[in-house]
Design a protein around this motif. Structure first.
Motif, PDB file in Angstrom:
ATOM      1  N   PHE A  56       0.801  -1.209   0.000  1.00 61.03           N
ATOM      2  CA  PHE A  56       0.000   0.000   0.000  1.00 61.03           C
ATOM      3  C   PHE A  56       0.845   1.275   0.000  1.00 61.03           C
ATOM      4  N   THR A  57       2.125   1.162   0.349  1.00 62.51           N
ATOM      5  CA  THR A  57       2.993   2.350   0.370  1.00 62.51           C
ATOM      6  C   THR A  57       4.047   2.323  -0.735  1.00 62.51           C
ATOM      7  N   PHE A  58       4.047   1.257  -1.556  1.00 60.95           N
ATOM      8  CA  PHE A  58       5.033   1.076  -2.617  1.00 60.95           C
ATOM      9  C   PHE A  58       6.426   1.000  -1.994  1.00 60.95           C
ATOM     10  N   THR A  59       7.352   1.881  -2.339  1.00 62.08           N
ATOM     11  CA  THR A  59       8.703   1.805  -1.772  1.00 62.08           C
ATOM     12  C   THR A  59       8.793   2.444  -0.396  1.00 62.08           C
ATOM     13  N   GLY A  60       7.722   3.087   0.054  1.00 63.75           N
ATOM     14  CA  GLY A  60       7.695   3.738   1.358  1.00 63.75           C
ATOM     15  C   GLY A  60       7.124   5.144   1.247  1.00 63.75           C
ATOM     16  N   THR A  61       7.004   5.783   2.391  1.00 64.80           N
ATOM     17  CA  THR A  61       6.503   7.159   2.428  1.00 64.80           C
ATOM     18  C   THR A  61       7.618   8.132   2.081  1.00 64.80           C
ATOM     19  N   GLN A  62       7.339   9.038   1.163  1.00 73.08           N
ATOM     20  CA  GLN A  62       8.317  10.051   0.775  1.00 73.08           C
ATOM     21  C   GLN A  62       8.032  11.334   1.540  1.00 73.08           C
ATOM     22  N   THR A  63       8.985  11.708   2.381  1.00 74.34           N
ATOM     23  CA  THR A  63       8.907  12.968   3.108  1.00 74.34           C
ATOM     24  C   THR A  63       9.633  14.036   2.298  1.00 74.34           C
ATOM     25  N   TYR A  64       8.993  15.190   2.148  1.00 74.33           N
ATOM     26  CA  TYR A  64       9.578  16.263   1.355  1.00 74.33           C
ATOM     27  C   TYR A  64      10.021  17.410   2.245  1.00 74.33           C
ATOM     28  N   LEU A  65      11.205  17.938   1.961  1.00 76.76           N
ATOM     29  CA  LEU A  65      11.716  19.144   2.600  1.00 76.76           C
ATOM     30  C   LEU A  65      11.656  20.261   1.571  1.00 76.76           C
ATOM     31  N   VAL A  66      10.879  21.276   1.873  1.00 76.02           N
ATOM     32  CA  VAL A  66      10.666  22.386   0.941  1.00 76.02           C
ATOM     33  C   VAL A  66      11.268  23.643   1.536  1.00 76.02           C
TER      34      VAL A  66
END
Length: 290
Positions: free
Chosen positions: A31-41
């Motif tokens: 359900f998350t594919f390769t994992g959760t991607q956290t973004y730094l903006v």
């Protein structure tokens, strides 16, 4: 949802464009594919952290390293499933940054959930509503209300670059699970139509690769959902059926781990069709409206 698997480097700060970096959490799944991607903006001076992800020491360590000496202006969550928001509180404690973003939401239900359950620990310092912004030196994030996957789902538009952070609302690797009672197909379709009217340059979803042709993908996803609706009506024209039989007909060869998710999305379609007066139910069986 998808049964595709793919390896990707976790814990590495990857620069995607001048104002955007990505850190992948070590939580891959169907359900998350390769994992959760956290973004730094943001910049080396100040940043926002979008979808901090699971509360795992390894991921928090990676985020802290990626943040470095920058001031964290905000920790922002698109929604409160447990693969998105639990790291918000410990990251806030580490950085002193406020938690700003979607509203808290916990659904109490005995129904089987196909997606990650809600994060009961999520407690924002500020809830963003439509059009409100968070910003720093040279960057601005604007909130877009996009209910459907969950009722509290937000996307965040980076105004300086034309990027849109889409959480779980739009993903290139998979369709989003719409799981009642909170997930709502009518709301999801309305949110998709809204995104189609925008001119975002690129989507950065919480799972899977960046979407470089956003309107083309959204158009295809709207068509896909309408096709699923037609499939349901065509199958029910042959007689009443329960959801497991509909899933068996509509999702031939589906990974058994994903069957509950498919059932939830079919239920969301059926509820929407019932509201439109096209189908009805009797017990566990659904049928075309008289």
């Amino acid at each position: 949802m998808s049964d595709k698997t793919e390896t990707a480097p976790t814990g590495i700060s990857e620069r995607l464009e001048p104002l955007v970096r990505r850190v992948l959490a070590p939580n891959p799944s169907p359900f998350t594919f390769t994992g959760t991607q956290t973004y730094l903006v943001g910049t080396d001076t100040d940043v926002a952290v979008i979808d901090p992800g699971p509360d795992e020491a390894e991921h928090l360590h990676s985020l802290n390293a990626a943040i470095g000496q920058a001031r964290v202006v905000a920790i922002m969550c698109t929604h409160t499933h447990r693969d998105h928001s639990p790291a918000a509180a410990p990251l806030s404690a580490m950085t002193g940054a406020p938690i700003i973003g979607c509203a808290p939401l916990v659904i109490q239900t005995d129904a089987p959930r196909a997606d990650a359950p809600f994060d009961q620990s999520y407690s924002p310092d500020r809830v963003l509503t439509e059009g409100e912004t968070v910003g720093g030196e040279g960057w601005t994030l604007r909130a877009l209300e996009t209910p459907g996957h969950t009722s509290n789902h937000l996307c965040f538009a980076l105004e300086e670059s034309g990027a849109l952070f889409t959480g779980d609302h739009v993903m290139g690797w998979s369709t989003s699970v719409v799981a009642p009672p909170d997930g709502d197909m009518a709301g999801y379709m309305a949110s998709m139509e809204r995104l189609y009217e925008r001119d975002d340059r690129i989507y950065y979803p919480a799972h899977g690769p960046a979407v470089t042709k956003p309107r083309q993908l959204v158009r295809g996803m709207i068509g896909h959902r309408r096709q699923r609706e037609r499939q349901i009506l065509t199958r029910l024209a042959d007689g009443p059926a329960a959801i497991p039989k509909l899933v068996e007909t509509m999702y031939v060869g589906l990974d058994q781990r994903l069957v509950p998710a498919a059932g939830q999305s079919v239920l969301a379609h059926l509820i929407d069709l019932e509201r439109k007066g096209k189908v009805g139910r009797e017990g566990d069986c659904w049928q075309l409206a008289a």
